[in-house]
Scaffold this active site. Sequence first.
Site, short mmCIF file in Angstrom:
data_model
loop_
_atom_site.label_atom_id
_atom_site.label_comp_id
_atom_site.label_asym_id
_atom_site.label_seq_id
_atom_site.Cartn_x
_atom_site.Cartn_y
_atom_site.Cartn_z
N LYS A 108 0.87 -1.19 0.00
CA LYS A 108 0.00 0.00 0.00
C LYS A 108 0.89 1.22 0.00
CE LYS A 108 -4.46 1.00 0.30
NZ LYS A 108 -5.56 0.24 -0.31
P1 NAD Z 1 -13.45 7.94 -2.64
O1 NAD Z 1 -12.46 8.98 -2.31
O2 NAD Z 1 -13.90 7.78 -4.05
O3 NAD Z 1 -14.80 8.13 -1.76
C1 NAD Z 1 -14.79 8.28 -0.38
C2 NAD Z 1 -16.18 8.72 0.07
O4 NAD Z 1 -16.20 8.79 1.49
C3 NAD Z 1 -16.60 10.10 -0.43
O5 NAD Z 1 -17.97 10.10 -0.72
C4 NAD Z 1 -16.35 11.01 0.79
O6 NAD Z 1 -17.19 12.15 0.79
C5 NAD Z 1 -16.73 10.04 1.90
N1 NAD Z 1 -16.14 10.43 3.18
C6 NAD Z 1 -14.90 10.93 3.43
N2 NAD Z 1 -14.77 11.20 4.75
C7 NAD Z 1 -15.94 10.84 5.33
C8 NAD Z 1 -16.42 10.85 6.65
N3 NAD Z 1 -15.68 11.33 7.66
N4 NAD Z 1 -17.68 10.40 6.87
C9 NAD Z 1 -18.43 9.95 5.86
N5 NAD Z 1 -18.04 9.91 4.59
C10 NAD Z 1 -16.81 10.35 4.33
O7 NAD Z 1 -12.81 6.57 -2.05
P2 NAD Z 1 -13.20 5.09 -2.47
O8 NAD Z 1 -12.26 4.64 -3.52
O9 NAD Z 1 -14.66 4.98 -2.65
O10 NAD Z 1 -12.75 4.30 -1.15
C11 NAD Z 1 -13.60 4.18 -0.01
C12 NAD Z 1 -13.09 3.06 0.88
O11 NAD Z 1 -13.07 1.83 0.13
C13 NAD Z 1 -11.66 3.21 1.42
O12 NAD Z 1 -11.59 2.61 2.69
C14 NAD Z 1 -10.83 2.41 0.44
O13 NAD Z 1 -9.61 1.94 1.01
C15 NAD Z 1 -11.79 1.26 0.18
N6 NAD Z 1 -11.52 0.53 -1.04
C16 NAD Z 1 -11.51 1.15 -2.25
C17 NAD Z 1 -11.28 0.41 -3.40
C18 NAD Z 1 -11.35 1.05 -4.77
O14 NAD Z 1 -11.26 0.30 -5.74
N7 NAD Z 1 -11.53 2.34 -4.89
C19 NAD Z 1 -11.05 -0.96 -3.31
C20 NAD Z 1 -11.07 -1.57 -2.06
C21 NAD Z 1 -11.31 -0.82 -0.93
#
Ligand code: NAD
Length: 425
Positions: A108
């Site tokens: 990561k």
């Molecule tokens: P992103 O940046 O696209 O979206 C994050 C979302 O969370 C946004 O809507 C933001 O407004 C919201 N957010 C931020 N802080 C917040 C808070 N304090 N309370 C509530 N909402 C809040 O990110 P993403 O890619 O959707 O990733 C989200 C999670 O999923 C992370 O934990 C990431 O590690 C995990 N993840 C992502 C992927 C991927 O392919 N993108 C894969 C596996 C896991």
Amino acid sequence: MIFENTFKKFLEVKEFFKNLVGDNKVVEDLFKILEKPQREIKVYLPLKRENGEIEIFEGYRIQHNNFLGPYKGGIRYFPEVSEDEIKTLAFLMTVKCALVNLPLGGAKGGIKVDPKNLSEKELENLSREYVRKIYDFIGPDKDIPAPDVNTNAKIMDWMADEYLKISNSKDIKLKATFTGKSIENNGSEGREEATGKGGEIILERFVEKIGLKKPLTVAIQGFGNVGYNLAKFLYRKNYKLIALSDSKGGIYSEEGFNPELVMECKKERGVIAGCYCVGSVCDIRLGKDISNEELLELDVDILVPAALENVINEKNAEKIKAKIILEMANNPLTEEADEILNKKGVIIIPDILANSGGVTVSYFEILQNLNNEKWSKEKVFEELEKYLSKAFDEVWEIKEKLNVDLRKASFIVALRRIYQRYMLI
Ligand code: NAD
């Protein structure tokens, strides 16, 4: 501390695993090895800001384990990024790739930055500087980064371009150094939606397995890549999305939201608040605003944390009323919360299974780049379904056989693969 707590959960399966394979010494050795990442890289990134001043940003790349293949894992841009957090996420990647049977290890990366404070050009320069600093340690057969929180296809395109520039090569195979690239730049169809699609596949398998009747009510925290795409797929499968949120707060409607209309509204307004879109209309009378805290405590069938780590912790775990938690964010529950919720009988579908769709399609992107192929979205989703259904079935079999929860069963399935490879080394 985050790593220590996460690893504690993993340690809980040691005795089960010893009983399963019957080789105590090797199992002890393997746990010792997995407790430490193989390499931790810390870099300082000078960036010339538009006002002419130099600012130094801190970046990390932590390579946890490569027994099963090249390291793999996203890069996040976030002001509170810490070494401990990145190490934890790198460890979870090792486990996740093993669980889904991908020939990949775990890593990561992250930069301590709030990208919203940078201009587009500054963001590009910072991303390219990061690649220059970690260049020697990445490549299709070494370590393959991807997008994560606050990073996207555009950033991956800049990074892949910088990598090719330094390599002085136009070889398309080298583009496999990064996944999550744009389609025009040899990214994979379906990668954008993959994590959400994967969550839908796993949840559907689970719902079918225990014979739940729809419509089931769902609350999703986070409306970014993962939260929005999952919402879109669940809506099409007749789930009722009664609450959604972003970092500024949430919305609630008993009728259930139409996520595609909510997204259109959020794009216009900048926030999800006030986007009460149900069926084919958005109307102020159809919903109300709620806080992120209230969303987590709603009485729903399925609660989906899809934003940040540790949002369910010892402070709010007792107040959670959901019957099922689908962990789409990485590590959304603290160790204490996990224990409290398990005692309450809440079923937790763990992150390493629920959100494994993203890395699985990243693997398909690597295959397409290395073999110079282009798969259709249908093929990508068909293959994704095969990988994730198999992983789910293996986890379910272990859960039934050893009478353990889904997280422990997932750890055991992953560990079995790492152990088998370790025995050959
Ligand atoms: P992103 O940046 O696209 O979206 C994050 C979302 O969370 C946004 O809507 C933001 O407004 C919201 N957010 C931020 N802080 C917040 C808070 N304090 N309370 C509530 N909402 C809040 O990110 P993403 O890619 O959707 O990733 C989200 C999670 O999923 C992370 O934990 C990431 O590690 C995990 N993840 C992502 C992927 C991927 O392919 N993108 C894969 C596996 C896991």
